[in-house]
Design an enzyme around this catalytic site. Structure first.
Site, PDB file in Angstrom:
ATOM      1  CG  HIS A  63       1.954   0.843   3.057  1.00  0.00           C
ATOM      2  ND1 HIS A  63       1.461   2.018   2.539  1.00  0.00           N
ATOM      3  CD2 HIS A  63       2.797   1.183   4.067  1.00  0.00           C
ATOM      4  CE1 HIS A  63       1.981   3.034   3.223  1.00  0.00           C
ATOM      5  NE2 HIS A  63       2.798   2.556   4.143  1.00  0.00           N
ATOM      6  CG  ASP A  65      -2.455  -2.144   0.949  1.00  0.00           C
ATOM      7  OD1 ASP A  65      -1.313  -1.862   1.338  1.00  0.00           O
ATOM      8  OD2 ASP A  65      -3.231  -1.307   0.448  1.00  0.00           O
ATOM      9  CG  HIS A 266      -5.014   0.758  -3.925  1.00  0.00           C
ATOM     10  ND1 HIS A 266      -5.383   1.710  -3.000  1.00  0.00           N
ATOM     11  CD2 HIS A 266      -4.056   0.010  -3.317  1.00  0.00           C
ATOM     12  CE1 HIS A 266      -4.677   1.540  -1.899  1.00  0.00           C
ATOM     13  NE2 HIS A 266      -3.870   0.519  -2.057  1.00  0.00           N
TER      14      HIS A 266
END
Ligand code: ZN
Ligand code: ZN
Length: 305
Positions: A63, A65, A266
């Site tokens: 992903h 990020d 996160h």
């Protein structure tokens, strides 16, 4: 001595003062990164540990990020006078993703070595002098958690070495775990080495529901860095829907795995003040810290004798 720096503790979208996901570990000057989200190289620059000695980057998954900071970081490492290869490690599909990103980071002066983790039930490889294990986690697509361990041999017993008439010139290699044949005698490490001592272990898991067996995988970690995308317990349904963990779930894994310290990371961009919800974790695992960019810790062996 193992240095750990949380380079970015944001999930999904970077915020002012909160870059996207990345962790750096430094052992004997050699550096290992896990993930390189947007802003990783800015955070590295602020940290001041340099770029040249980054030897490997492990990816939890693909992903944006977690990997969108890679092309810029590669260009910066390429400009750092590094001449040795750089290893990129991640779940199956890494090669394809990296080849795509290399389109915008062409003509790198360093060799890129890609290692795709193929074994479903985990795999261990040597990186930066550490033993790095991967564990399949539960997210959208293939995802891995990582544990990095530094083992520590027992003490060398000089008296036994003398009593067994082992030549002093063999001691150093025995201490390194090597067996030696010398003047028709075979000397093995177990003849002079004491019991193995506790090493160091750092575990990292982000973007996952709590997979079964994660507590055993992170067991006895000196430091466990785990995602807590939301702090509020009533956001559990949302976390389940998007396959993430909330603070209390990360704390439960830390408690069950008997780790020494937990850092939460996160965070959702909506979670602008994660400290407010810290108690949701500390009620379950008291030694929990809320991660922040460039939070660092130096881990040392328990005894130096
Ligand atoms: Zn993420
Ligand atoms: Zn993700």
């Amino acid at each position: 001595m193992l240095d750990v720096a949380l380079l970015g503790c944001g999930g999904m979208m970077p915020l002012p003062n909160r870059f996207l996901t990345s962790l750096c570990m430094r052992f004997s000057g050699r550096m290992l990164l896990i993930d390189s989200g947007e802003g990783t190289q800015v955070s590295m620059k602020l940290l001041g540990w340099g770029f040249k000695n980054i030897e490997a980057i492990c990816f939890t998954h693909f992903h944006a990020d977690h990997i969108s900071g890679l092309p810029g970081l590669l260009l910066t490492i390429g400009n750092s006078c590094r001449s040795e290869p750089l290893k990129l490690v991640g779940p199956p599909g890494l090669e394809r993703v990296v080849q795509g990103l290399l389109v915008i980071a062409p003509e790198l002066p360093i060799e890129i070595q890609i290692i795709e983790l193929q074994h479903k039930k985990g795999q261990t490889i040597d990186l930066c002098g550490m033993s790095v294990s991967a564990y399949p986690t539960t997210h959208r697509g293939k995802c891995r958690g990582y544990s990095s361990s530094l083992s520590r041999p027992g003490k060398f017993d000089h008296e036994r070495g003398k009593a067994l008439n082992i030549p002093v010139r063999c001691w150093n290699r025995l201490q390194k775990g090597e067996s030696i044949e010398y003047e028709n005698n075979l000397y093995t490490p177990d003849m002079v080495m004491g019991e193995r001592r506790k090493g160091l272990k750092v575990s990292y898991c982000t973007d996952s529901r709590p997979p079964s067996g994660l507590d055993a995988f992170v067991e006895d970690s000196d430091l466990f860095i785990c995602e807590g995308i939301y702090g509020e317990n009533d956001k559990l349904d949302k976390a389940i829907e998007h396959r993430h963990m909330i603070f209390s779930e990360a704390a439960a894994v830390a408690a069950s795995g008997r780790v020494r310290e937990l850092w939460l990371t996160h965070f959702s961009p909506a979670l602008t003040q994660p400290e407010i919800f810290r108690a949701n974790a500390t009620d379950i695992f008291p030694n929990t810290l809320i991660g922040r960019d460039r939070m660092t810790k130096t881990l040392t062996f328990d005894d130096y004798s």
